[in-house]
Scaffold this motif. Structure first.
Motif, PDB file in Angstrom:
ATOM      1  N   TYR A  20     -16.238 -17.485  -5.068  1.00 37.84           N
ATOM      2  CA  TYR A  20     -15.138 -16.888  -4.299  1.00 37.84           C
ATOM      3  C   TYR A  20     -15.044 -15.400  -4.585  1.00 37.84           C
ATOM      4  CZ  TYR A  20     -13.405 -21.298  -2.617  1.00 37.84           C
ATOM      5  OH  TYR A  20     -13.277 -22.474  -1.945  1.00 37.84           O
ATOM      6  N   ARG A  75      -6.230   1.443   5.638  1.00 39.91           N
ATOM      7  CA  ARG A  75      -5.244   0.469   6.111  1.00 39.91           C
ATOM      8  C   ARG A  75      -5.055   0.742   7.597  1.00 39.91           C
ATOM      9  NH1 ARG A  75      -5.979  -1.234   2.167  1.00 39.91           N
ATOM     10  NH2 ARG A  75      -6.812  -2.780   3.569  1.00 39.91           N
ATOM     11  N   GLY A 117     -11.546 -22.441   3.606  1.00 42.12           N
ATOM     12  CA  GLY A 117     -12.418 -21.689   2.697  1.00 42.12           C
ATOM     13  C   GLY A 117     -11.796 -20.455   2.072  1.00 42.12           C
ATOM     14  N   ALA A 130       0.823  -1.219   0.000  1.00 44.39           N
ATOM     15  CA  ALA A 130       0.000   0.000   0.000  1.00 44.39           C
ATOM     16  C   ALA A 130       0.849   1.258   0.000  1.00 44.39           C
ATOM     17  CB  ALA A 130      -0.948   0.001   1.199  1.00 44.39           C
ATOM     18  N   LEU A 190     -11.957   0.601   0.816  1.00 46.18           N
ATOM     19  CA  LEU A 190     -10.841  -0.101   0.190  1.00 46.18           C
ATOM     20  C   LEU A 190      -9.494   0.532   0.528  1.00 46.18           C
ATOM     21  CD1 LEU A 190     -12.374  -0.786  -3.337  1.00 46.18           C
ATOM     22  CD2 LEU A 190     -11.898  -2.482  -1.564  1.00 46.18           C
ATOM     23  N   HIS A 239      -2.275   2.666  -2.046  1.00 49.43           N
ATOM     24  CA  HIS A 239      -2.524   1.711  -3.131  1.00 49.43           C
ATOM     25  C   HIS A 239      -3.530   0.643  -2.706  1.00 49.43           C
ATOM     26  CE1 HIS A 239       1.447   3.269  -4.502  1.00 49.43           C
ATOM     27  NE2 HIS A 239       0.719   3.351  -5.592  1.00 49.43           N
ATOM     28  N   LEU A 240      -4.432   0.334  -3.605  1.00 51.52           N
ATOM     29  CA  LEU A 240      -5.409  -0.716  -3.291  1.00 51.52           C
ATOM     30  C   LEU A 240      -4.696  -2.066  -3.317  1.00 51.52           C
ATOM     31  CD1 LEU A 240      -8.631   0.377  -5.203  1.00 51.52           C
ATOM     32  CD2 LEU A 240      -7.822   1.008  -2.920  1.00 51.52           C
ATOM     33  N   ILE A 241      -4.873  -2.829  -2.254  1.00 50.66           N
ATOM     34  CA  ILE A 241      -4.089  -4.048  -2.057  1.00 50.66           C
ATOM     35  C   ILE A 241      -4.875  -5.298  -2.439  1.00 50.66           C
ATOM     36  CG2 ILE A 241      -2.831  -2.977  -0.159  1.00 50.66           C
ATOM     37  CD1 ILE A 241      -4.594  -4.939   1.656  1.00 50.66           C
ATOM     38  N   ALA A 242      -4.122  -6.387  -2.593  1.00 50.95           N
ATOM     39  CA  ALA A 242      -4.756  -7.699  -2.817  1.00 50.95           C
ATOM     40  C   ALA A 242      -5.015  -8.360  -1.468  1.00 50.95           C
ATOM     41  CB  ALA A 242      -3.833  -8.567  -3.662  1.00 50.95           C
ATOM     42  N   ARG A 243      -6.105  -9.085  -1.383  1.00 49.72           N
ATOM     43  CA  ARG A 243      -6.430  -9.895  -0.202  1.00 49.72           C
ATOM     44  C   ARG A 243      -6.978 -11.218  -0.714  1.00 49.72           C
ATOM     45  NH1 ARG A 243      -7.254  -6.686   4.646  1.00 49.72           N
ATOM     46  NH2 ARG A 243      -5.100  -6.090   4.948  1.00 49.72           N
ATOM     47  N   GLU A 244      -6.969 -12.234   0.122  1.00 55.88           N
ATOM     48  CA  GLU A 244      -7.523 -13.493  -0.352  1.00 55.88           C
ATOM     49  C   GLU A 244      -9.036 -13.411  -0.469  1.00 55.88           C
ATOM     50  OE1 GLU A 244      -6.254 -12.687   2.526  1.00 55.88           O
ATOM     51  OE2 GLU A 244      -5.890 -14.552   3.616  1.00 55.88           O
ATOM     52  N   THR A 245      -9.569 -14.245  -1.342  1.00 54.60           N
ATOM     53  CA  THR A 245     -11.018 -14.339  -1.490  1.00 54.60           C
ATOM     54  C   THR A 245     -11.506 -15.420  -0.525  1.00 54.60           C
ATOM     55  OG1 THR A 245     -10.596 -15.878  -3.287  1.00 54.60           O
ATOM     56  CG2 THR A 245     -11.016 -13.604  -3.892  1.00 54.60           C
ATOM     57  N   HIS A 246     -12.776 -15.361  -0.213  1.00 53.51           N
ATOM     58  CA  HIS A 246     -13.360 -16.321   0.725  1.00 53.51           C
ATOM     59  C   HIS A 246     -14.544 -17.030   0.091  1.00 53.51           C
ATOM     60  CE1 HIS A 246     -11.284 -14.965   4.492  1.00 53.51           C
ATOM     61  NE2 HIS A 246     -10.966 -14.015   3.648  1.00 53.51           N
ATOM     62  N   GLU A 247     -14.729 -18.249   0.531  1.00 50.40           N
ATOM     63  CA  GLU A 247     -15.826 -19.053  -0.014  1.00 50.40           C
ATOM     64  C   GLU A 247     -17.187 -18.402   0.265  1.00 50.40           C
ATOM     65  OE1 GLU A 247     -15.466 -23.307   0.920  1.00 50.40           O
ATOM     66  OE2 GLU A 247     -17.651 -23.292   1.202  1.00 50.40           O
ATOM     67  N   GLU A 292      -7.800 -17.498  -3.857  1.00 51.95           N
ATOM     68  CA  GLU A 292      -6.563 -16.785  -4.177  1.00 51.95           C
ATOM     69  C   GLU A 292      -6.611 -15.324  -3.773  1.00 51.95           C
ATOM     70  OE1 GLU A 292      -5.772 -17.356  -8.291  1.00 51.95           O
ATOM     71  OE2 GLU A 292      -5.008 -19.378  -7.934  1.00 51.95           O
ATOM     72  N   PHE A 293      -5.434 -14.734  -3.658  1.00 51.29           N
ATOM     73  CA  PHE A 293      -5.360 -13.295  -3.432  1.00 51.29           C
ATOM     74  C   PHE A 293      -5.873 -12.579  -4.671  1.00 51.29           C
ATOM     75  CE2 PHE A 293      -2.743 -11.440   0.134  1.00 51.29           C
ATOM     76  CZ  PHE A 293      -2.918 -12.515   0.973  1.00 51.29           C
ATOM     77  N   SER A 294      -6.559 -11.494  -4.465  1.00 56.15           N
ATOM     78  CA  SER A 294      -7.068 -10.735  -5.601  1.00 56.15           C
ATOM     79  C   SER A 294      -7.203  -9.270  -5.193  1.00 56.15           C
ATOM     80  CB  SER A 294      -8.425 -11.322  -6.005  1.00 56.15           C
ATOM     81  OG  SER A 294      -9.144 -10.395  -6.765  1.00 56.15           O
ATOM     82  N   LYS A 295      -6.907  -8.378  -6.120  1.00 54.64           N
ATOM     83  CA  LYS A 295      -7.170  -6.951  -5.901  1.00 54.64           C
ATOM     84  C   LYS A 295      -8.687  -6.781  -5.854  1.00 54.64           C
ATOM     85  CE  LYS A 295      -3.054  -5.194  -6.009  1.00 54.64           C
ATOM     86  NZ  LYS A 295      -2.109  -5.490  -7.079  1.00 54.64           N
TER      87      LYS A 295
END
Ligand code: FMN
Ligand code: SF4
Ligand code: SF4
Lengths: 110, 264
Positions: B264, B48, A100, A77, B45, B243-251, A103-106
């Motif tokens: 996801y 932080r 659950g 960031a 978003l 900066h907009l960051i990446a995070r994991e997706t969740h089920e 993947e990481f995603s923006k």
């Protein structure tokens, strides 16, 4: 049906075993890094440091012995050179195994 | 005396009929697919957790604006189980920092075997103790907060991040249902308001150590039935952590048209 087996629920990982506590190592793109130091001061887990490369230039890197990058992407960031990013989450064996997760995603626009 | 009313009550069958009959129907607006983030989404978003602040104090009116948003948070049964303590006195912030650091030192040396000399007797004994605590208090004894506590004990990390303002979120333990959830929602309003005002914040779970100090509780006005639930540090961020960051997706389990999908 449980997502964690009985055995997993009873197993608490050893805090000093990197096989049981998997902390991600962020990747620094040394070409892009201009050594501004900001990532090293904002990292909550204190895992980043500056070093001087072969050309006498300051660059960021992950410390050799570190416990606990939390994949928060604070470093990404704040990095204005786009040189550093976490793309995997921490994970553990046993009780704390991540469930659950994709993947990481923006941020995605729907 | 209770009198049975003779006229029959009007039964409302369909709320949409009601608004139509009244000529007061609201419009449905659909944000089109693929539209850019609106201002609120952008704020969510870009937020932080900020752990390095400039020395400049945050003007008091901005703190009041943030707390005003906390006041409007939803809560179970509208019970509003919160109370705020605002600390902008650097001597007090240093005092609570020192107390919490002391507690982290005690905790770390009592449980964190991973930080002790390899092969030492202390490490061996502490490991056995820690494994037991781990089972009893698995949420607190997660490896992440434990390494955080040791980092604080070793002086590599701060509790209140030397922020110019610290807000304590006190919780009325008698709150309806699950009051910590209400505190979380209230704090989220505060934090997002701060972000929209150009301020940086960080939630401080380690602030709960203060509940163990009768002296600090008296000084800060933390009395039964209140306890410190969380704290939020506030200040102007160092650098531009935007900066907009990446995070994991969740089920996501998604039930529609008689089918279940996993997204996801
Ligand atoms: C309830 C709560 C307590 C937290 N406690 C601390 C804390 O004591 N110290 C700290 O540095 N961060 C604390 N955090 C911040 C988290 O580490 C942070 O939210 C997480 O890493 C995600 O990063 P982000 O907030 O920058 O998106 C806390 C967060 C929450 C929600
Ligand atoms: S913030 Fe980016 S440019 Fe600055 S030291 Fe870190 S990786 Fe290098
Ligand atoms: S992702 Fe977070 S914890 Fe990991 S190196 Fe970056 S700032 Fe530090």
């Amino acid at each position: 049906m449980a997502l964690l087996s009985k055995q997993e629920r009873r197993h608490f990982p050893d805090w000093d075993d990197s096989e049981q506590c998997k902390f991600h190592r962020v990747a620094v793109d040394l070409e892009k890094c201009d050594g501004c130091k900001l990532c090293t001061i904002v990292c909550p887990s204190n895992v980043l440091e500056l070093f001087v490369d072969g050309n006498g230039k300051k660059k960021a890197r992950v410390k050799e012995n570190h416990r606990g990058c939390i994949s928060c992407n604070n470093c990404y960031a704040i990095c204005e050179s786009g040189a550093i990013e976490a793309s995997h989450h921490y994970d553990f064996v046993g009780y704390y195994r991540q469930l659950g997760r994709g993947e990481f995603s923006k941020p995605r626009i729907f | 005396m209770f009198v049975e009313p003779s006229a029959r009550a009007i039964r409302v069958e369909d709320p949409e009929e009601v608004e139509k009959e009244a000529g007061r129907s609201s419009k449905i607006t659909v944000v089109p697919e693929g539209a850019e983030w609106n201002a609120v989404e952008q704020v969510m978003l870009q937020r932080r957790s900020i752990r390095k602040y400039k020395k400049a104090q945050v003007p008091a009116h901005l703190i009041r604006r943030m707390l005003e948003m906390g006041r409007y948070a939803p809560s179970q049964g509208n019970c509003q189980p919160w109370k705020f303590v605002v600390i902008r006195d650097s001597a007090i912030i240093q005092g609570i920092e020192d107390f919490c650091v002391g507690e982290c030192k005690k905790t770390s040396s009592a449980i964190d075997y991973a930080s002790m000399p390899a092969g030492s007797f202390k490490r061996f004994v502490t490991r056995i103790k820690a494994k037991l605590f781990n089972r009893l208090q698995p949420n607190m004894m997660h490896p992440v907060p434990v390494s955080g506590i040791t980092a604080i004990a070793e002086g590599r990390f701060a509790v209140f991040h030397h922020a110019p303002t610290v807000i304590l979120l006190l919780m009325d333990k008698r709150g309806i249902g699950v009051p910590p959830i209400d505190i979380g929602i209230c704090g989220t309003n505060i934090v997002l308001a701060a972000q929209s005002l150009g301020l940086g914040t960080c939630w401080i779970g380690f602030s709960k150590f203060l509940n163990q100090s009768p002296e600090w509780c008296v000084k800060l006005g933390v009395e039964e039935p209140y306890e410190i639930s969380e704290a939020i540090t506030v200040g102007y961020p160092v650098g531009n952590p935007t900066h907009l960051i990446a995070r994991e997706t969740h089920e996501i389990g998604w039930f529609e048209d008689g089918k279940k999908q996993v997204l996801y």
